[in-house]
Design a protein around this motif. Structure first.
Motif, PDB file in Angstrom:
ATOM      1  N   THR A 170      -7.404 -40.274 -25.043  1.00 24.54           N
ATOM      2  CA  THR A 170      -6.217 -41.038 -24.683  1.00 24.54           C
ATOM      3  C   THR A 170      -4.941 -40.441 -25.257  1.00 24.54           C
ATOM      4  O   THR A 170      -4.765 -40.428 -26.475  1.00 24.54           O
ATOM      5  N   ASP A 171      -4.063 -39.964 -24.393  1.00 23.76           N
ATOM      6  CA  ASP A 171      -2.736 -39.509 -24.794  1.00 23.76           C
ATOM      7  C   ASP A 171      -1.741 -40.473 -24.163  1.00 23.76           C
ATOM      8  O   ASP A 171      -1.500 -40.428 -22.961  1.00 23.76           O
ATOM      9  N   ARG A 211      -6.965 -52.110 -25.613  1.00 25.45           N
ATOM     10  CA  ARG A 211      -7.051 -53.264 -26.513  1.00 25.45           C
ATOM     11  C   ARG A 211      -7.027 -54.570 -25.722  1.00 25.45           C
ATOM     12  O   ARG A 211      -7.779 -55.510 -26.020  1.00 25.45           O
ATOM     13  N   LEU A 212      -6.150 -54.653 -24.730  1.00 22.63           N
ATOM     14  CA  LEU A 212      -6.063 -55.866 -23.924  1.00 22.63           C
ATOM     15  C   LEU A 212      -7.375 -56.154 -23.198  1.00 22.63           C
ATOM     16  O   LEU A 212      -7.750 -57.318 -23.018  1.00 22.63           O
ATOM     17  N   LEU A 213      -8.064 -55.108 -22.792  1.00 18.10           N
ATOM     18  CA  LEU A 213      -9.338 -55.280 -22.085  1.00 18.10           C
ATOM     19  C   LEU A 213     -10.479 -55.635 -23.032  1.00 18.10           C
ATOM     20  O   LEU A 213     -11.571 -55.974 -22.577  1.00 18.10           O
ATOM     21  N   GLY A 214     -10.221 -55.546 -24.343  1.00 15.32           N
ATOM     22  CA  GLY A 214     -11.290 -55.785 -25.298  1.00 15.32           C
ATOM     23  C   GLY A 214     -12.203 -54.597 -25.490  1.00 15.32           C
ATOM     24  O   GLY A 214     -13.311 -54.728 -26.012  1.00 15.32           O
ATOM     25  N   THR A 215     -11.762 -53.413 -25.066  1.00 11.68           N
ATOM     26  CA  THR A 215     -12.535 -52.172 -25.237  1.00 11.68           C
ATOM     27  C   THR A 215     -11.636 -51.142 -25.926  1.00 11.68           C
ATOM     28  O   THR A 215     -11.296 -50.115 -25.333  1.00 11.68           O
ATOM     29  N   PRO A 216     -11.236 -51.392 -27.167  1.00 13.90           N
ATOM     30  CA  PRO A 216     -10.238 -50.538 -27.821  1.00 13.90           C
ATOM     31  C   PRO A 216     -10.740 -49.129 -28.079  1.00 13.90           C
ATOM     32  O   PRO A 216     -11.934 -48.899 -28.263  1.00 13.90           O
ATOM     33  N   VAL A 217      -9.793 -48.194 -28.063  1.00  8.65           N
ATOM     34  CA  VAL A 217     -10.054 -46.808 -28.469  1.00  8.65           C
ATOM     35  C   VAL A 217      -9.434 -46.623 -29.850  1.00  8.65           C
ATOM     36  O   VAL A 217      -8.562 -47.400 -30.253  1.00  8.65           O
ATOM     37  N   PRO A 218      -9.890 -45.605 -30.613  1.00 10.32           N
ATOM     38  CA  PRO A 218      -9.372 -45.440 -31.983  1.00 10.32           C
ATOM     39  C   PRO A 218      -7.876 -45.200 -32.056  1.00 10.32           C
ATOM     40  O   PRO A 218      -7.236 -45.534 -33.048  1.00 10.32           O
ATOM     41  N   GLY A 219      -7.289 -44.609 -31.016  1.00 10.21           N
ATOM     42  CA  GLY A 219      -5.861 -44.306 -31.028  1.00 10.21           C
ATOM     43  C   GLY A 219      -5.576 -43.120 -30.136  1.00 10.21           C
ATOM     44  O   GLY A 219      -6.436 -42.660 -29.390  1.00 10.21           O
TER      45      GLY A 219
END
Length: 240
Positions: free
Chosen positions: A51-52, A61-69
C-alpha cells in the motif's frame, strides 16, 4: 506487509534464485485499475502488492481489514539498496530525465558504499511507441545482469515493461517506483515526514508541480478517494 517484511521476503526469494515484481498502488493506480481490467491484472499478478497512499490505509481500516501502514517505492529504493549493498547484489536504475538516474545512483552508493550499480538508463519518454524502442531498453537491462531493478517510468508504462522483463530475467526482482529515482537523486523534493504520516504528501507534490499534477489530483484522484472511503465506511456500517 511492513517495509522490513518486504525486504526480508525479497532477500529470501533472491537467495532461492526466484525473482518477482513489486507494485505499490496509490489512489491514482487504483483508480486506473478500477476501470481497466488489463491494468487490474497487471497489478494483481505481481508477486508483492503493498500500500502506497494513506487513503488506501484508511480504507483498509474502515473495512476492518487493516494493513500495517504505507510501504512506498520512495522508501523501498533505499531499503532494498541497503539489502543489495550488504549481499553484494548489483542493481540497475531505469527512468527519470537524462542524468537523474546517474545522480540517484551516486546518492544511493554514497549512503550505501558497498552498493554495486551495474547500469543506469533514462529512455526517451515515448521509447515504447515502437517494438524496436522497447527492445533496446530491454536489451540494456538484460545485458547488465542485475539482481534488483528500480524502474521509475510511471504507471502503467513501468509495470508493462517489468512484466516483459520478468520473462527474460526470471531470477531478478523489480520495483516499479515512479518518482522514487528523482526523489533519491534530490531533483524532486519529497514531502516532510509529518505530511506523509498525515496523508498530505499529495498536497505537497501538488504545490510543487501544479501544472503537471493539478488535474490528476483534483479532478481524477480526489473524487475517487472520497468515493472509496465513503464506500468502505458504508460497507463497515452495513448490517451483516
Amino acid at each position: 506487509m511492513t517495509e522490513d517484511e518486504v525486504v526480508e521476503w525479497v532477500a529470501a526469494e533472491l537467495e532461492a534464485g526466484r525473482g518477482g515484481r513489486i507494485v505499490t498502488p496509490n489512489v491514482d493506480i487504483c483508480r486506473a485499475a478500477g476501470t481497466d481490467p488489463a491494468l487490474k491484472e497487471l497489478v494483481c499478478s505481481a508477486e508483492l502488492v503493498v500500500t502506497d497512499g494513506m487513503p488506501l490505509v484508511w480504507a483498509a481500516r474502515l473495512l476492518g481489514t487493516p494493513v500495517p501502514g504505507r510501504v512506498t517505492g520512495a522508501d523501498l529504493i533505499w531499503s532494498l539498496s541497503d539489502l543489495a549493498a550488504r549481499r553484494g547484489w548489483p542493481v540497475y536504475l531505469l527512468g527519470g530525465p537524462p542524468g537523474v538516474a546517474r545522480r540517484a545512483a551516486a546518492e544511493l552508493t554514497g549512503r550505501h558504499p558497498g552498493l554495486k550499480v551495474c547500469g543506469v538508463h533514462a529512455p526517451p519518454y515515448h521509447f515504447d511507441a515502437t517494438p524496436e524502442g522497447s527492445d533496446r531498453v530491454r536489451r540494456k537491462v538484460v545485458a547488465a545482469r542485475p539482481r534488483l531493478v528500480f524502474v521509475g517510468l510511471g504507471f502503467p508504462r513501468q509495470d508493462r515493461l517489468i512484466a516483459d522483463l520478468r520473462a527474460e530475467l526470471p531470477g531478478v526482482w523489480f520495483l516499479g517506483c515512479g518518482a522514487a529515482i528523482a526523489f533519491a537523486a534530490g531533483t524532486v523534493a519529497r514531502a516532510p515526514e509529518w505530511m506523509r504520516r498525515a496523508g498530505l504528501e499529495w498536497a505537497f507534490r501538488l504545490v510543487s508541480e501544479p501544472g503537471r499534477l493539478a488535474r490528476r489530483y483534483l479532478v481524477d484522484d480526489l473524487p475517487f478517494a472520497a468515493r472509496l472511503l465513503g464506500g468502505c465506511l458504508a460497507a463497515r456500517l452495513r448490517p451483516r
